[in-house]
Enzyme design. Structure first.
Site, PDB file in Angstrom:
ATOM      1  N   VAL A  26       0.837  -1.209   0.000  1.00  0.00           N
ATOM      2  CA  VAL A  26       0.000   0.000   0.000  1.00  0.00           C
ATOM      3  C   VAL A  26       0.869   1.255   0.000  1.00  0.00           C
ATOM      4  O   VAL A  26       0.630   2.196  -0.765  1.00  0.00           O
ATOM      5  CB  VAL A  26      -0.959  -0.010   1.212  1.00  0.00           C
ATOM      6  CG1 VAL A  26      -1.772   1.283   1.265  1.00  0.00           C
ATOM      7  CG2 VAL A  26      -1.896  -1.212   1.132  1.00  0.00           C
ATOM      8  N   LYS A 118      -6.052  -1.490  10.234  1.00  0.00           N
ATOM      9  CA  LYS A 118      -7.278  -2.000  10.862  1.00  0.00           C
ATOM     10  C   LYS A 118      -6.999  -2.657  12.198  1.00  0.00           C
ATOM     11  O   LYS A 118      -7.799  -2.571  13.126  1.00  0.00           O
ATOM     12  CB  LYS A 118      -7.951  -2.988   9.901  1.00  0.00           C
ATOM     13  CG  LYS A 118      -7.045  -4.152   9.499  1.00  0.00           C
ATOM     14  CD  LYS A 118      -6.867  -4.283   8.008  1.00  0.00           C
ATOM     15  CE  LYS A 118      -5.747  -5.261   7.697  1.00  0.00           C
ATOM     16  NZ  LYS A 118      -5.695  -5.674   6.318  1.00  0.00           N
ATOM     17  N   GLU A 142     -10.090   5.562   5.884  1.00  0.00           N
ATOM     18  CA  GLU A 142     -10.943   4.917   4.869  1.00  0.00           C
ATOM     19  C   GLU A 142     -10.324   3.625   4.348  1.00  0.00           C
ATOM     20  O   GLU A 142     -11.031   2.662   4.036  1.00  0.00           O
ATOM     21  CB  GLU A 142     -11.171   5.880   3.701  1.00  0.00           C
ATOM     22  CG  GLU A 142     -12.122   5.382   2.640  1.00  0.00           C
ATOM     23  CD  GLU A 142     -13.542   5.156   3.168  1.00  0.00           C
ATOM     24  OE1 GLU A 142     -14.146   6.102   3.664  1.00  0.00           O
ATOM     25  OE2 GLU A 142     -14.016   4.008   3.075  1.00  0.00           O
ATOM     26  N   VAL A 145     -10.815  -0.418   5.915  1.00  0.00           N
ATOM     27  CA  VAL A 145     -11.889  -1.380   5.637  1.00  0.00           C
ATOM     28  C   VAL A 145     -12.277  -1.258   4.168  1.00  0.00           C
ATOM     29  O   VAL A 145     -12.486  -0.148   3.660  1.00  0.00           O
ATOM     30  CB  VAL A 145     -13.135  -1.106   6.509  1.00  0.00           C
ATOM     31  CG1 VAL A 145     -14.243  -2.117   6.195  1.00  0.00           C
ATOM     32  CG2 VAL A 145     -12.787  -1.148   7.988  1.00  0.00           C
ATOM     33  N   GLY A 200      -0.001 -13.149  -3.806  1.00  0.00           N
ATOM     34  CA  GLY A 200       0.339 -11.969  -3.002  1.00  0.00           C
ATOM     35  C   GLY A 200      -0.824 -11.410  -2.217  1.00  0.00           C
ATOM     36  O   GLY A 200      -0.802 -10.248  -1.802  1.00  0.00           O
ATOM     37  N   LYS A 218     -12.021  -5.408  11.045  1.00  0.00           N
ATOM     38  CA  LYS A 218     -12.769  -4.499  10.171  1.00  0.00           C
ATOM     39  C   LYS A 218     -14.200  -4.308  10.671  1.00  0.00           C
ATOM     40  O   LYS A 218     -14.759  -3.212  10.591  1.00  0.00           O
ATOM     41  CB  LYS A 218     -12.753  -5.042   8.735  1.00  0.00           C
ATOM     42  CG  LYS A 218     -11.359  -4.973   8.108  1.00  0.00           C
ATOM     43  CD  LYS A 218     -11.275  -5.789   6.835  1.00  0.00           C
ATOM     44  CE  LYS A 218      -9.912  -5.645   6.159  1.00  0.00           C
ATOM     45  NZ  LYS A 218      -9.693  -6.649   5.109  1.00  0.00           N
ATOM     46  N   GLY A 335      -5.309  -4.913  -2.422  1.00  0.00           N
ATOM     47  CA  GLY A 335      -4.491  -4.498  -3.564  1.00  0.00           C
ATOM     48  C   GLY A 335      -3.948  -3.100  -3.356  1.00  0.00           C
ATOM     49  O   GLY A 335      -4.650  -2.218  -2.840  1.00  0.00           O
TER      50      GLY A 335
HETATM   51  N1  HSE Z   1      -5.698  -9.480   4.094  1.00  0.00           N
HETATM   52  C1  HSE Z   1      -6.653  -8.461   3.802  1.00  0.00           C
HETATM   53  C2  HSE Z   1      -7.756  -9.044   2.948  1.00  0.00           C
HETATM   54  C3  HSE Z   1      -5.988  -7.320   3.085  1.00  0.00           C
HETATM   55  O1  HSE Z   1      -7.524 -10.093   2.359  1.00  0.00           O
HETATM   56  O2  HSE Z   1      -8.838  -8.478   2.871  1.00  0.00           O
HETATM   57  C4  HSE Z   1      -6.853  -6.103   2.914  1.00  0.00           C
HETATM   58  O3  HSE Z   1      -7.266  -5.589   4.155  1.00  0.00           O
END
Ligand code: HSE
Length: 377
Positions: A26, A118, A142, A145, A200, A218, A335
């Site tokens: 990210v 989170k 933002e 979640v 990934g 979340k 992603g």
């Molecule tokens: N591991 C988390 C998912 C990454 O797969 O949703 C995004 O928060």
């Protein structure tokens, strides 16, 4: 008569100076977004968004970014966050520490904070909120979640006129992707997890995804904005007494047989995060105290349920309440670039002087339990 002049923004407002902590999937995408397309971002923010400092565990993570030479680079998040003149600390380190310390120190120093963390928010949200209220500095999250799916501002601000009764969602992309592979490609759970890791997607510790921990974090954040309460993550039920994968947390015990049985009934297995206001019976059992019931469980859902449409790492969140009935939002749940877009949206909001993500959704319960400002960092 001459046509009206086009509306323009005031030209030269001071840049919003950003310290970016963390250059993982990210963080790197945030840096790329800040360095590309700067004219468009400046126009949308009304002022330049200027990257002034970055903390990266390894300089190799910065390869190819084309950072301007005046960006301060360090491997120490605290050093980056405290570079003189920083307006906003963007925390995409993940984990509880040092993320918690830099977030709280930044707030106490009067710096705005944008975080995608989170786990930190679920564990220490009430403390962070109390600190932000005391210092009057905005905290926005933002990206924590829904990845690139804009759900938190929608819930907290745009739906301020809705009395939310219940939220249901697929909020973990990795487990949804794994369930897809098991259902559509006939993989067993272990093979599907290996494929998710190769693609990934999974957290560094995949049990956080598989056991529903990530989704529970979340749901804690969603519940704060929907119901004005900070649940403790351990209050979220993650082990189902019945149904697919019964007895194991999250999807950890879901088998291909569970998925095939669901398919024979015309249903799909999804990891469903759900929170709602407690029923009258729940309340009377608690001596009248209103509350929120929350769970993250593998569930069979009908094929026409919006949650059944969650595909791959996509997220779907259904918000129920009056007077709207149902509002559904879906989009990419994970992603780098999509999640970074949520971080950028928060930076633009701060550039425009907006407050915290929770501002239009004040605490209704347990405010007194928030840790005093200055408590453990
Ligand atoms: N591991 C988390 C998912 C990454 O797969 O949703 C995004 O928060």
């Amino acid at each position: 008569m001459a046509p009206p002049a086009p509306a323009t923004r005031p030209a030269s407002r001071a840049p919003l100076r950003v310290a970016l902590l963390g250059v993982g999937t990210v963080g790197r995408a945030v840096a790329e977004a800040l360095l590309a397309d700067t004219d468009r971002l400046t126009a949308r923010a009304g002022r330049p968004l200027k990257l002034v400092a970055m903390a990266a565990r390894s300089r190799r993570r910065l390869d190819g970014l084309g950072l301007p030479p005046d960006v301060v680079l360090t491997d120490d998040p605290t050093a980056a966050a405290t570079v003189g003149g920083v307006d906003v600390v963007v925390e995409v380190l993940g984990g509880l520490e040092p993320a918690g310390s830099v977030v709280l120190d930044g707030i106490r120093a009067g710096r705005a904070v944008v975080t995608a963390n989170k786990h930190l928010l679920a564990a220490r949200g009430s403390e962070i909120e109390a600190a932000a209220l005391a210092s009057g500095t905005p905290v926005r999250f933002e990206a924590a979640v829904g990845g690139g799916t804009p759900v938190l501002r929608l819930l907290a601000a745009d739906l301020v006129g809705m009395h939310v009764e219940r939220i249901r969602g697929v909020v973990n992309g990795t487990t949804n992707w794994i369930l897809d592979r098991m259902e559509l490609d006939g993989l067993d759970g272990a093979a599907a997890l290996a494929a998710a890791q190769a693609a990934g997607y999974a957290e560094a510790d995949p049990s956080l995804d598989l056991d529903g921990v990530d989704a529970a974090d979340k749901l804690v954040i969603l519940s704060r904005l929907a119901f004005g309460v900070w649940l403790r993550p351990e209050e979220v039920q993650r082990v189902a007494p019945d149904g697919p994968g019964a007895g194991g947390p999250g999807i950890s015990a879901v088998s291909r047989a569970d998925i095939e049985a669901a398919a024979r009934r015309g249903r799909r297995v999804r990891l469903v995060a759900e929170a709602g206001r407690s029923t009258d019976r729940d309340r009377s059992e608690r001596g009248g105290e209103a509350g929120v019931e929350a769970s993250v469980l593998a569930r069979e859902v009908d094929r026409d349920d919006p949650l059944a449409s969650a595909s791959g790492v996509g997220n779907v969140i259904v918000i129920e309440g009056a007077p709207h009935g149902v509002v559904t939002v879906s989009g990419p749940g994970a992603g780098g670039p999509a999640t970074a877009a949520a971080v950028i949206a928060d930076l633009v909001a701060i550039a425009h002087g907006e407050g915290s993500t929770w501002d239009a959704s004040p605490l209704t319960h347990r405010a007194a339990e928030a840790a005093p400002v200055g408590a453990a960092g």
